[in-house]
Design a protein around this motif. Structure first.
Motif: not given
Length: 352
Positions: A347-352, A2, A311, A343-344, A43
């Motif tokens: 990848p991160t789970a932050l703010w999903e 992000r 992230d 981004r590709r 973001d």
């Protein structure tokens, strides 16, 4: 990965021309660049806080409120809220108000700050900075999570059945911990299971890696889920050109003049105040600054990501005296040519 756009709202004279931007214009630039950042798909936007030196960021909540009124999606971060010198009751009130205005988009980044002068300004002892931060954060957490709080500590008068208002929009905002030089910040973040934001701005990479590794080790030791140990990282400034050679030619004199301008002789030997990357060639080769072609910047970010596994990347585009249009153009190019690859690839789970 992000991306956040940070401004410390520096107000020093232009490093080459000596021109000084009027305060009203400088503040307006920060708001307009934030609006552009949302439009370009970033973001988050962040505003720093300084109470000493050539900065206009003494009231970040006010600036973020202006940004909140002009945006609807982008998250609003501080960078950092200098909690060591502030009253946690006032912080709880002020930032909960901002969180309400922004409909829950606020995330706080706290720390002791990187300007030694603010402790004397507020009548506080610099040698107690970490004790101040620990006590004030413990109280802030309670004020945002509880009502009718009774509390007693060392650094402010006791509280008896206090409920701060307004309450946060939808539960307590996420709090990150700024980290630059000391394991005190990484320990505090790990203890509470909070995310960490490494400055990655002045020191060699190895100094930040040591702190990041300490954070992750202690985070797990406290029993928190390692998958939630989110990490943000600064980047020391973004300057893009068609080729790295052109970037060096375009920004070399500016960068080196700014290094000379910001040099603090009274803080020589103290980590985190004076950069060892005094030439632009050193900055491009080894420093955290993102100077070069889009591909060179991609490669450097991914190289740092291999060390940090961060992230969130914080970008600064106003540190070398660029005007509003140039700042927005730099962000536009980053959004189109750099961000999609990162981004590709990270990848991160932050703010999903």
């Amino acid at each position: 990965m992000r991306f956040s756009v940070l401004s410390l709202i520096g107000s020093a004279p232009h490093p080459l021309t000596g021109a000084v931007t009027p305060a009203a214009e400088r503040l307006a630039d920060v708001v307009e660049v934030a609006v552009a950042a949302e439009r370009l798909g970033f973001d988050a936007v962040a505003v720093g806080e300084r109470h000493a030196g050539d900065f206009l960021s003494s009231s970040p909540a006010v600036v973020l409120a202006a940004i909140a009124a002009r945006t609807s999606r982008v998250r609003l971060l501080t960078g950092v809220t200098v909690l060591s010198v502030l009253d946690p009751v006032r912080v709880a009130e002020e930032y909960a108000t901002l969180d309400q205005l922004a409909h829950g988009r606020l995330e706080l980044v706290i720390g002791k700050g990187s300007e030694a002068g603010h402790f004397s300004l507020y009548g506080l002892a610099e040698e107690r900075q970490w004790d101040l931060l620990a006590e004030k954060y413990a109280l802030l957490r309670r004020l945002w999570r509880e009502e009718n709080v009774s509390w007693a500590g060392e650094f402010r008068p006791p509280l008896h059945e206090v409920t701060t208002v307004p309450r946060p929009f939808d539960g307590p905002p996420r709090v990150w911990h700024g980290s630059a030089t000391s394991e005190n910040s990484t320990e505090l973040a790990a203890r509470y299971g909070d995310p960490l934001f490494t400055a990655n701005a002045i020191q060699p990479r190895e100094a930040y890696v040591r702190l990041v590794d300490h954070y992750r080790e202690r985070y797990a030791a406290y029993g928190h889920d390692p998958a939630l140990a989110f990490l943000g990282a600064g980047s020391g400034g973004l300057c893009l050109a068609d080729t790295t050679e052109r970037a060096i030619e375009r920004y070399g004199a500016l960068y080196e003049a700014r290094v000379r301008q910001s040099f603090k002789p009274h803080l020589v030997g103290r980590a985190g105040y004076n950069t060892p990357f005094t030439t632009i060639e050193e900055a491009v080769e080894s420093g955290p600054a993102l100077i070069g072609s889009p591909q060179r910047v991609i490669d450097k970010i991914l190289d740092f990501h291999a060390s940090y596994r961060h992230d969130l990347l914080s970008l600064t585009v106003d540190g070398l005296g660029a005007g509003r249009s140039e700042q927005i153009e730099t962000l536009h190019r980053f959004a189109e040519e750099v961000a999609p690859v990162l981004r590709r690839e990270a990848p991160t789970a932050l703010w999903e």
